[in-house]
Scaffold this motif. Structure first.
Motif, PDB file in Angstrom:
ATOM      1  N   TYR A  55       0.965  -1.127   0.088  1.00 46.98           N
ATOM      2  CA  TYR A  55      -0.005   0.066   0.163  1.00 46.98           C
ATOM      3  C   TYR A  55       0.791   1.222  -0.037  1.00 46.98           C
ATOM      4  O   TYR A  55       1.782   1.082   0.461  1.00 46.98           O
ATOM      5  N   PRO A  56       0.519   2.213  -0.677  1.00 49.62           N
ATOM      6  CA  PRO A  56      -0.464   2.753  -1.532  1.00 49.62           C
ATOM      7  C   PRO A  56      -0.685   2.203  -3.015  1.00 49.62           C
ATOM      8  O   PRO A  56      -1.410   2.842  -3.594  1.00 49.62           O
ATOM      9  N   GLU A  57       0.521   1.441  -3.445  1.00 45.87           N
ATOM     10  CA  GLU A  57       0.466   1.116  -4.760  1.00 45.87           C
ATOM     11  C   GLU A  57      -0.630  -0.025  -5.142  1.00 45.87           C
ATOM     12  O   GLU A  57      -0.935  -0.214  -6.229  1.00 45.87           O
ATOM     13  N   VAL A  88     -10.975   4.080  -3.956  1.00 42.97           N
ATOM     14  CA  VAL A  88      -9.822   3.474  -3.954  1.00 42.97           C
ATOM     15  C   VAL A  88      -9.181   3.339  -5.269  1.00 42.97           C
ATOM     16  O   VAL A  88      -7.865   3.793  -5.439  1.00 42.97           O
ATOM     17  N   GLU A  89      -9.889   2.981  -6.198  1.00 44.96           N
ATOM     18  CA  GLU A  89      -9.197   3.032  -7.622  1.00 44.96           C
ATOM     19  C   GLU A  89      -8.914   4.335  -8.065  1.00 44.96           C
ATOM     20  O   GLU A  89      -8.044   4.668  -8.960  1.00 44.96           O
ATOM     21  N   ALA A  90      -9.798   5.362  -7.885  1.00 47.18           N
ATOM     22  CA  ALA A  90      -9.576   6.780  -8.207  1.00 47.18           C
ATOM     23  C   ALA A  90      -8.235   7.395  -7.672  1.00 47.18           C
ATOM     24  O   ALA A  90      -7.560   8.298  -8.175  1.00 47.18           O
ATOM     25  N   ASN A  91      -8.081   6.846  -6.429  1.00 44.82           N
ATOM     26  CA  ASN A  91      -6.885   7.266  -5.465  1.00 44.82           C
ATOM     27  C   ASN A  91      -5.508   6.463  -5.722  1.00 44.82           C
ATOM     28  O   ASN A  91      -4.790   6.612  -4.718  1.00 44.82           O
ATOM     29  N   LEU A  92      -5.617   5.414  -6.276  1.00 48.70           N
ATOM     30  CA  LEU A  92      -4.470   4.229  -6.078  1.00 48.70           C
ATOM     31  C   LEU A  92      -3.098   5.093  -6.377  1.00 48.70           C
ATOM     32  O   LEU A  92      -3.140   5.878  -7.483  1.00 48.70           O
ATOM     33  N   GLY A  93      -2.117   4.626  -5.589  1.00 48.67           N
ATOM     34  CA  GLY A  93      -0.765   5.189  -5.694  1.00 48.67           C
ATOM     35  C   GLY A  93      -0.662   6.411  -4.823  1.00 48.67           C
ATOM     36  O   GLY A  93       0.588   6.959  -4.930  1.00 48.67           O
ATOM     37  N   THR A  94      -1.547   6.962  -4.182  1.00 50.61           N
ATOM     38  CA  THR A  94      -1.375   7.992  -3.178  1.00 50.61           C
ATOM     39  C   THR A  94      -1.908   7.652  -1.954  1.00 50.61           C
ATOM     40  O   THR A  94      -2.738   6.709  -1.719  1.00 50.61           O
ATOM     41  N   TYR A  98      -7.580   9.528   4.453  1.00 48.51           N
ATOM     42  CA  TYR A  98      -8.464  10.513   4.889  1.00 48.51           C
ATOM     43  C   TYR A  98      -9.301  10.594   3.915  1.00 48.51           C
ATOM     44  O   TYR A  98     -10.533  11.087   4.224  1.00 48.51           O
ATOM     45  N   THR A  99      -9.039  10.500   2.816  1.00 50.58           N
ATOM     46  CA  THR A  99     -10.011  10.768   1.555  1.00 50.58           C
ATOM     47  C   THR A  99     -11.197   9.770   1.587  1.00 50.58           C
ATOM     48  O   THR A  99     -12.446  10.179   1.457  1.00 50.58           O
ATOM     49  N   LEU A 100     -10.837   8.586   1.958  1.00 49.68           N
ATOM     50  CA  LEU A 100     -11.899   7.520   2.134  1.00 49.68           C
ATOM     51  C   LEU A 100     -12.780   7.928   3.156  1.00 49.68           C
ATOM     52  O   LEU A 100     -14.191   7.777   3.041  1.00 49.68           O
TER      53      LEU A 100
END
Length: 192
Positions: A55-57, A88-94, A98-100
């Protein structure tokens, strides 16, 4: 940056952001819970999110299997997890925790719009069992014990010893009444 460094930085950020927040709970350095909604809210739910090593990859594991969520039907749970996995898919790699959490808080009403509380207390397999259980429960009613308030319990514990018994002569008013009544009877018999 390696995945572990990203995780350490996000962990520090989460700890500082949610310090003092009763809804947030760090179960371990890679596992977290966040309650969406108030405890009394029928549409509240508890998110369990844990990070894999990469994670976060890679995507975190999102779960709604906590006991708190037992009153939510499986279809609603599946909908919530699906919507969160889209985020999660929209933010993958970061860093996305907090966003979730914030996205779930903002969309709680939409996520829980088809929610109808589930009663898991009793599951019957046939209608004959329900008739038997209904007859049994109506014939055998439980006696309710007298409920004491907190202040009554405190007063009672202040008067009892370590065995929970009241000490001899604990109620002096009763002792004085008894002695005065006994004294009155003795005098009455002496003069009659």
């Amino acid at each position: 940056m390696t995945a572990n460094e990203d995780q350490e930085m996000e962990l520090e950020a989460l700890q500082s952001i949610y310090e003092g927040d009763d809804c947030f709970k760090e179960l371990s350095p890679v596992s977290f819970q966040y309650r969406i909604g108030d405890l009394e809210d029928a549409k509240a739910f508890l998110l369990d999110i844990s990070w894999p090593e990469t994670y976060p990859e890679t995507s975190p594991k999102i779960s709604l299997d906590a006991f708190f969520n037992n009153r939510i039907c499986p279809e609603v749970k599946k909908t919530i997890v699906t919507k969160l996995e889209e985020q999660v898919e929209a933010n993958l790699g970061t860093a996305m925790m907090y966003t979730l959490f914030e996205w779930a808080k903002e969309n709680q009403q939409q996520l829980m719009e088809t929610h109808h509380p589930v009663n898991n207390a009793l599951t019957l397999t046939s209608s004959s069992e329900s008739v038997i259980n209904a007859n049994f429960s109506s014939s055998k009613k439980k006696e309710k014990k007298e409920q004491l308030t907190k202040s009554q319990k405190r007063k009672l514990t202040g008067k009892t010893d370590n065995k929970g018994e009241l000490p001899r002569g604990w109620n002096w008013a009763d002792v004085i009444k008894h002695v005065s009544f006994t004294f009155f009877i003795i005098i009455f018999y002496l003069y009659c």
